[in-house]
Design a protein around this motif. Sequence first.
Motif, PDB file in Angstrom:
ATOM      1  N   ASP A   1       0.813  -1.218   0.000  1.00  0.00           N
ATOM      2  CA  ASP A   1       0.000   0.000   0.000  1.00  0.00           C
ATOM      3  C   ASP A   1       0.846   1.267   0.000  1.00  0.00           C
ATOM      4  N   GLY A   2       2.148   1.110  -0.129  1.00  0.00           N
ATOM      5  CA  GLY A   2       3.027   2.265  -0.233  1.00  0.00           C
ATOM      6  C   GLY A   2       3.502   2.820   1.107  1.00  0.00           C
ATOM      7  N   TRP A   3       3.176   2.129   2.216  1.00  0.00           N
ATOM      8  CA  TRP A   3       3.541   2.651   3.540  1.00  0.00           C
ATOM      9  C   TRP A   3       4.977   2.323   3.923  1.00  0.00           C
ATOM     10  N   TYR A   4       5.652   3.320   4.493  1.00  0.00           N
ATOM     11  CA  TYR A   4       6.939   3.102   5.152  1.00  0.00           C
ATOM     12  C   TYR A   4       6.780   3.551   6.604  1.00  0.00           C
ATOM     13  N   ARG A   5       7.721   3.162   7.455  1.00  0.00           N
ATOM     14  CA  ARG A   5       7.602   3.512   8.869  1.00  0.00           C
ATOM     15  C   ARG A   5       8.969   3.456   9.535  1.00  0.00           C
ATOM     16  N   PHE A   6       9.359   4.564  10.167  1.00  0.00           N
ATOM     17  CA  PHE A   6      10.597   4.607  10.963  1.00  0.00           C
ATOM     18  C   PHE A   6      10.251   4.892  12.414  1.00  0.00           C
ATOM     19  N   ARG A   7      11.073   4.373  13.321  1.00  0.00           N
ATOM     20  CA  ARG A   7      11.061   4.865  14.705  1.00  0.00           C
ATOM     21  C   ARG A   7      12.363   5.632  14.901  1.00  0.00           C
ATOM     22  N   THR A   8      12.239   6.894  15.291  1.00  0.00           N
ATOM     23  CA  THR A   8      13.434   7.722  15.450  1.00  0.00           C
ATOM     24  C   THR A   8      13.175   8.734  16.576  1.00  0.00           C
ATOM     25  N   VAL A   9      13.999   9.747  16.638  1.00  0.00           N
ATOM     26  CA  VAL A   9      13.737  10.816  17.617  1.00  0.00           C
ATOM     27  C   VAL A   9      13.554  12.130  16.866  1.00  0.00           C
ATOM     28  N   LEU A  10      12.850  13.037  17.495  1.00  0.00           N
ATOM     29  CA  LEU A  10      12.727  14.380  16.957  1.00  0.00           C
ATOM     30  C   LEU A  10      14.127  15.004  16.992  1.00  0.00           C
ATOM     31  N   PRO A  11      14.672  15.358  15.821  1.00  0.00           N
ATOM     32  CA  PRO A  11      16.050  15.868  15.834  1.00  0.00           C
ATOM     33  C   PRO A  11      16.149  17.228  16.515  1.00  0.00           C
ATOM     34  N   GLY A  12      17.285  17.482  17.118  1.00  0.00           N
ATOM     35  CA  GLY A  12      17.535  18.790  17.685  1.00  0.00           C
ATOM     36  C   GLY A  12      18.001  19.748  16.598  1.00  0.00           C
ATOM     37  N   GLY A  13      18.024  21.023  16.920  1.00  0.00           N
ATOM     38  CA  GLY A  13      18.468  22.019  15.952  1.00  0.00           C
ATOM     39  C   GLY A  13      19.640  22.791  16.504  1.00  0.00           C
ATOM     40  N   ASP A  14      20.634  23.019  15.666  1.00  0.00           N
ATOM     41  CA  ASP A  14      21.778  23.821  16.096  1.00  0.00           C
ATOM     42  C   ASP A  14      21.967  24.925  15.059  1.00  0.00           C
ATOM     43  N   GLN A  15      22.711  24.616  13.980  1.00  0.00           N
ATOM     44  CA  GLN A  15      22.859  25.577  12.895  1.00  0.00           C
ATOM     45  C   GLN A  15      21.605  25.593  11.999  1.00  0.00           C
ATOM     46  N   ARG A  16      20.899  24.478  12.023  1.00  0.00           N
ATOM     47  CA  ARG A  16      19.718  24.298  11.170  1.00  0.00           C
ATOM     48  C   ARG A  16      18.500  24.052  12.055  1.00  0.00           C
ATOM     49  N   ILE A  17      17.292  24.283  11.486  1.00  0.00           N
ATOM     50  CA  ILE A  17      16.100  23.884  12.219  1.00  0.00           C
ATOM     51  C   ILE A  17      15.991  22.361  12.157  1.00  0.00           C
ATOM     52  N   PRO A  18      15.226  21.754  13.070  1.00  0.00           N
ATOM     53  CA  PRO A  18      15.130  20.287  13.079  1.00  0.00           C
ATOM     54  C   PRO A  18      14.697  19.750  11.709  1.00  0.00           C
ATOM     55  N   HIS A  19      15.431  18.738  11.241  1.00  0.00           N
ATOM     56  CA  HIS A  19      15.132  18.201   9.916  1.00  0.00           C
ATOM     57  C   HIS A  19      15.707  16.801   9.786  1.00  0.00           C
ATOM     58  N   ILE A  20      15.183  16.053   8.832  1.00  0.00           N
ATOM     59  CA  ILE A  20      15.656  14.702   8.522  1.00  0.00           C
ATOM     60  C   ILE A  20      15.915  14.619   7.029  1.00  0.00           C
ATOM     61  N   ASN A  21      17.158  14.281   6.654  1.00  0.00           N
ATOM     62  CA  ASN A  21      17.474  14.069   5.242  1.00  0.00           C
ATOM     63  C   ASN A  21      16.832  12.764   4.802  1.00  0.00           C
ATOM     64  N   CYS A  22      16.229  12.784   3.609  1.00  0.00           N
ATOM     65  CA  CYS A  22      15.514  11.602   3.133  1.00  0.00           C
ATOM     66  C   CYS A  22      15.856  11.344   1.672  1.00  0.00           C
ATOM     67  N   ALA A  23      16.187  10.104   1.351  1.00  0.00           N
ATOM     68  CA  ALA A  23      16.453   9.717  -0.038  1.00  0.00           C
ATOM     69  C   ALA A  23      15.511   8.586  -0.426  1.00  0.00           C
ATOM     70  N   VAL A  24      15.069   8.620  -1.664  1.00  0.00           N
ATOM     71  CA  VAL A  24      14.171   7.589  -2.180  1.00  0.00           C
ATOM     72  C   VAL A  24      14.880   6.857  -3.313  1.00  0.00           C
ATOM     73  N   LEU A  25      14.839   5.511  -3.249  1.00  0.00           N
ATOM     74  CA  LEU A  25      15.458   4.653  -4.259  1.00  0.00           C
ATOM     75  C   LEU A  25      14.424   3.624  -4.690  1.00  0.00           C
ATOM     76  N   GLY A  26      14.551   3.140  -5.918  1.00  0.00           N
ATOM     77  CA  GLY A  26      13.667   2.052  -6.320  1.00  0.00           C
ATOM     78  C   GLY A  26      13.394   2.034  -7.807  1.00  0.00           C
ATOM     79  N   ILE A  27      12.437   1.194  -8.190  1.00  0.00           N
ATOM     80  CA  ILE A  27      12.061   1.048  -9.603  1.00  0.00           C
ATOM     81  C   ILE A  27      11.713   2.419 -10.179  1.00  0.00           C
ATOM     82  N   GLY A  28      12.184   2.702 -11.368  1.00  0.00           N
ATOM     83  CA  GLY A  28      11.847   3.950 -12.046  1.00  0.00           C
ATOM     84  C   GLY A  28      12.811   5.076 -11.746  1.00  0.00           C
TER      85      GLY A  28
END
Lengths: 186, 239
Positions: free
Chosen positions: A95-122
């Motif tokens: 159904d296209g669902w993904y799921r991570f367990r992580t923590v809310l990132p802290g912010g220092d030089q940047r606001i809180p963020h998570i780098n995300c890459a997508v790989l796969g068919i196409g």
Amino acid sequence: MKLVVSPCNTTGPFFPREFSDGNEDLTRRDGARARGEHIILAGRVLELGAKPTWNMVLEVWQADTNGIFRHPLDPRFAEVDPGFWGWGRARTDPDGWYRFRTVLPGGDQRIPHINCAVLGIGLTRRLVTTIFFTDAPDPVFDCVPGPELRQRLIARRDPSLNADGAAGYRFDVILRGEGETPFFVD
Amino acid sequence: MKPRAAGYQYSPYGDRTQTLRQIDRYNASFTRVPASPLIPRPVTLSEQTGPIELPRRWNAGKLALSRAVENGPRAVGQLIRVSGRVTDEDGSPAAGVVMEIWQANAAGKYVHAMDDHIAPLDPNFVGQGRLVTDEDGRYEVFTVKPGAYPVLYSGWWWRPPHIHFSILGQSWMNRFITQIFFPGEPLNETDLLLNGVPSHDVRERLIFEHGDTVMGDLSYINYRRDFVLRGHRRTPELA
């Protein structure tokens, strides 16, 4: 003399599940639990026509709860949370669902963020984006033109995704079509 | 692994040296590649850093795919040794980085739930694993030459033999995934993914170099492919 970077190509459909499974949880490392606010980051990866994609691979990289990266380039590397990996990988279900367990990132030089890459068919080359939690000044977030597009990069609180004491956040990746996710030059 | 100096620089992947994002008749590239232009962004500490502990996390080291278990029976197929060196754009070794490898067996069948091709599995072939590059950035793996297989939905497309490589460098910016083909294969001429490149030169870098043959206690054919990960040191300013 600079060498020419090797050409990328697609993972195709058969990226081994053994490579993904067990890497969705960033919050357990060497018997320690990650500090900070645990969250479930989940959503769907959709292609043109809002159709779900199956077996797409998502990779994430982020700072710990104090905004420290588990990498020697970070000046505060020595203080990084011993219970937090910073890197994870998940794959989408039928159904296209993904799921991570992580923590809310802290912010220092940047606001809180998570780098995300997508790989796969196409995707002959990976797609990269950044997941944010608030709308505030940030050198990468500010590159996205207009508030409407920037809103698409913000993960939304979603109590229906809460699990095991972790707060649910929803972030859908729309590869192409209506509501398309902004992606960055890679 | 040695941490990279702060002076490391990453330029955007060049469209002339990379596979095209959309390839005619590769239908999924038209439903999954964004229609909107990609947005330029600066590279900050967040993107310059990346997972450095994966060899330990995954307990990765050396890899052999030619047997399912150590000292077990050999997998069916032509024994080959695939090797090469992983460097950055300066030619400095990418030492101690994880390489993930996966491929079809000699009959063209993957050990994967999504593979519908009716071809036999080989109990002595798992078809995937991880290794870690050595101090000089070198890797090697004994395996069997993969078979060709049909892309069933397409009605015509047969994939030529190829091996998939995934390299996790020490930075979010030098993550690398590709697939490498074998020289002289007739199906290479019609493969959408091998030919979806802007030039002959790029195509050549998606194909193994045919190395020497080895005869002895263990007889095999060598195939070689070096990889250049993105990233170079900032050019020192003249004093």
